[in-house]
Design a protein around this motif. Structure first.
Motif, PDB file in Angstrom:
ATOM      1  N   LEU A   1       0.926  -1.128  -0.026  1.00  0.00           N
ATOM      2  CA  LEU A   1       0.047  -0.004   0.161  1.00  0.00           C
ATOM      3  C   LEU A   1       0.788   1.399   0.043  1.00  0.00           C
ATOM      4  O   LEU A   1       1.780   1.291   0.719  1.00  0.00           O
ATOM      5  CB  LEU A   1      -0.897   0.020   1.322  1.00  0.00           C
ATOM      6  N   PRO A   2       0.471   2.316  -0.931  1.00  0.00           N
ATOM      7  CA  PRO A   2       1.424   3.369  -0.950  1.00  0.00           C
ATOM      8  C   PRO A   2       1.028   4.470   0.177  1.00  0.00           C
ATOM      9  O   PRO A   2       0.410   5.641   0.073  1.00  0.00           O
ATOM     10  CB  PRO A   2       0.852   3.889  -2.418  1.00  0.00           C
ATOM     11  N   GLU A   3       1.329   4.054   1.509  1.00  0.00           N
ATOM     12  CA  GLU A   3       1.001   5.096   2.622  1.00  0.00           C
ATOM     13  C   GLU A   3       1.899   6.277   2.416  1.00  0.00           C
ATOM     14  O   GLU A   3       1.198   7.447   2.799  1.00  0.00           O
ATOM     15  CB  GLU A   3       1.139   4.337   3.902  1.00  0.00           C
ATOM     16  N   ARG A   4       2.981   6.377   2.048  1.00  0.00           N
ATOM     17  CA  ARG A   4       3.570   7.622   1.971  1.00  0.00           C
ATOM     18  C   ARG A   4       3.167   8.432   0.896  1.00  0.00           C
ATOM     19  O   ARG A   4       3.059   9.767   1.204  1.00  0.00           O
ATOM     20  CB  ARG A   4       5.204   7.163   1.640  1.00  0.00           C
ATOM     21  N   SER A   5       2.698   7.922  -0.173  1.00  0.00           N
ATOM     22  CA  SER A   5       2.083   8.599  -1.019  1.00  0.00           C
ATOM     23  C   SER A   5       0.748   9.271  -0.721  1.00  0.00           C
ATOM     24  O   SER A   5       0.428  10.332  -0.938  1.00  0.00           O
ATOM     25  CB  SER A   5       1.712   7.818  -2.299  1.00  0.00           C
TER      26      SER A   5
ATOM     27  N   PHE B   1      -8.499   0.773   0.060  1.00  0.00           N
ATOM     28  CA  PHE B   1      -7.819   0.064  -1.003  1.00  0.00           C
ATOM     29  C   PHE B   1      -8.751  -0.985  -1.787  1.00  0.00           C
ATOM     30  O   PHE B   1      -8.783  -1.078  -3.028  1.00  0.00           O
ATOM     31  CB  PHE B   1      -6.612  -0.324  -0.460  1.00  0.00           C
ATOM     32  N   LEU B   2      -9.071  -2.010  -0.891  1.00  0.00           N
ATOM     33  CA  LEU B   2      -9.684  -3.234  -1.751  1.00  0.00           C
ATOM     34  C   LEU B   2     -11.095  -2.913  -2.354  1.00  0.00           C
ATOM     35  O   LEU B   2     -11.418  -3.232  -3.625  1.00  0.00           O
ATOM     36  CB  LEU B   2     -10.025  -4.307  -0.768  1.00  0.00           C
ATOM     37  N   THR B   3     -11.747  -1.836  -1.743  1.00  0.00           N
ATOM     38  CA  THR B   3     -12.912  -1.389  -2.300  1.00  0.00           C
ATOM     39  C   THR B   3     -12.670  -0.848  -3.880  1.00  0.00           C
ATOM     40  O   THR B   3     -13.304  -0.815  -4.873  1.00  0.00           O
ATOM     41  CB  THR B   3     -13.735  -0.512  -1.429  1.00  0.00           C
TER      42      THR B   3
END
Length: 366
Positions: free
Chosen positions: A59-63, A161-163
């Motif tokens: 998952l692009p958490e930093r983004s 994210f999954l949605t």
């Protein structure tokens, strides 16, 4: 603000009114039993652990954090200072040592969320900030801090994210089915977690009327002069008890796509908890501490969750839940009850066919 003047993160604060603080409070204090049991069921779902581990690294958490930093307003002493005071005060009351960053994002829809894998981030929309007064907003901020203390932000981030992913792979045969199974389980858990966070919001705001007003505004907009708390709560009772078994099925279908419980249901649940002995004990200073979490019995949590579900079924006025309760209690003529329920005869006898011979009445449960 809280019960004492205090200094946190280098900022001296002056209280606006007395509020009780809960040093070392464990999230188990306010977590709804259904929240914990739904999370256990979620973790046992086939493939969930694999998906969770994979997404935790991908998952692009930093983004995501950079996106909020670049396109939203970060709450601070210089920006939305009143929200910053509420946030720090909520963290002080619930004894959350690290204050999570909070952002206001432009969106006319009233909403708030707590997301993040490594560290929680709170986001509120302009629609919500403009809709609620100070005490109502304080309950919302406490709600989100409750999510952070319970560790809900991790699963919320995965759900978002999954949605989104499910929409992108909907054209792949069977691809969407596998993802939606996990999304459905996540939504079921998240609806229960909202009930927990509502309780946290009440512990922070310590004003049930403000919590009720906030939920009413989310449901009906900024028209409090046109609304009534008792009438609003009566809607919840009508929703739960009304109709027949067909309506019960429709309720299930209506709630499945939602991440939040219906607003009237949340209001009724919160009011019941606020009037309970459990809430009074917390306000008197009797609650589980975080230092005791490692010694908490998993089996006790399971039993509490099972007992909560059993009580919900037993006390529910919903036709389907009454049928389940009758089945568990060994009620007779179950088939007749089902036929009457789906035929619009949730109570009383079904109409009799005059041409069909009638059996004589028999003693026993009906």
């Amino acid at each position: 603000m809280s019960d004492d003047s205090h200094e946190q993160n280098g900022h001296e604060r002056v209280p606006s009114r007395s509020r009780r603080r809960f040093p070392g409070i464990s999230s188990r204090t306010y977590e709804h039993p259904a929240d914990r049991s739904a999370l256990v069921a979620l973790r046992r779902l086939t493939g969930f652990d694999t998906v969770f581990k994979a997404l935790s690294s991908l998952l692009p958490e930093r983004s995501l954090r950079l996106l909020f930093l670049s396109d939203s307003v970060r709450v601070s002493d210089a920006q939305f200072a009143h929200l910053n005071d509420m946030l720090r005060d909520a963290c002080y009351i619930l004894d959350l040592h690290k204050v999570p960053p909070m952002y206001v994002t432009q969106d006319p829809r009233p909403n708030a969320m707590c997301i993040g894998l490594d560290e929680p981030v709170i986001v509120v929309t302009t629609g919500l900030v403009e809709l609620l007064d100070e005490e109502e907003m304080r309950a919302v901020v406490g709600h989100e801090v409750g999510h952070a203390l319970s560790g809900h932000s991790v699963y919320r981030t995965i759900l978002l994210f999954l949605t989104s992913l499910a929409l992108k792979v909907a054209w792949i045969p069977l691809g969407n089915v596998a993802i939606m199974a996990i999304v459905t389980a996540l939504r079921e858990w998240f609806r229960k977690s909202e009930l927990s966070a509502d309780r946290a919001g009440l512990l922070v705001g310590q004003d049930l009327r403000a919590s009720m007003r906030g939920l009413m505004k989310i449901a009906g907009g900024n028209h409090l002069h046109e609304m009534n708390v008792d009438a609003f709560l009566a809607q919840a009772e009508e929703y739960e008890a009304g109709g027949d078994l067909r309506d019960s099925v429709l309720k299930i279908l209506n709630v499945l796509p939602r991440s939040h419980p219906f607003t009237t249901v949340r209001a009724a649940e919160l009011k019941r908890w606020a009037e309970s002995r459990d809430y009074q004990r917390i306000m008197d200073g009797h609650y589980p501490r975080r230092t005791e979490d490692k010694d908490a019995s998993v089996s006790d949590s399971f039993r509490q969750s099972a007992a909560s579900y059993a009580d919900d079924v037993k006390n529910s006025k919903d036709p389907l839940m009454r049928l389940v309760s009758d089945l568990a209690g060994g009620a007779g003529d179950l088939g007749g009850r089902v036929r009457r329920g789906f035929g619009g005869f949730a109570s009383g006898d079904a109409p009799k066919d005059p041409k069909r011979p009638q059996n004589p009445p028999q003693d026993g449960p009906s």
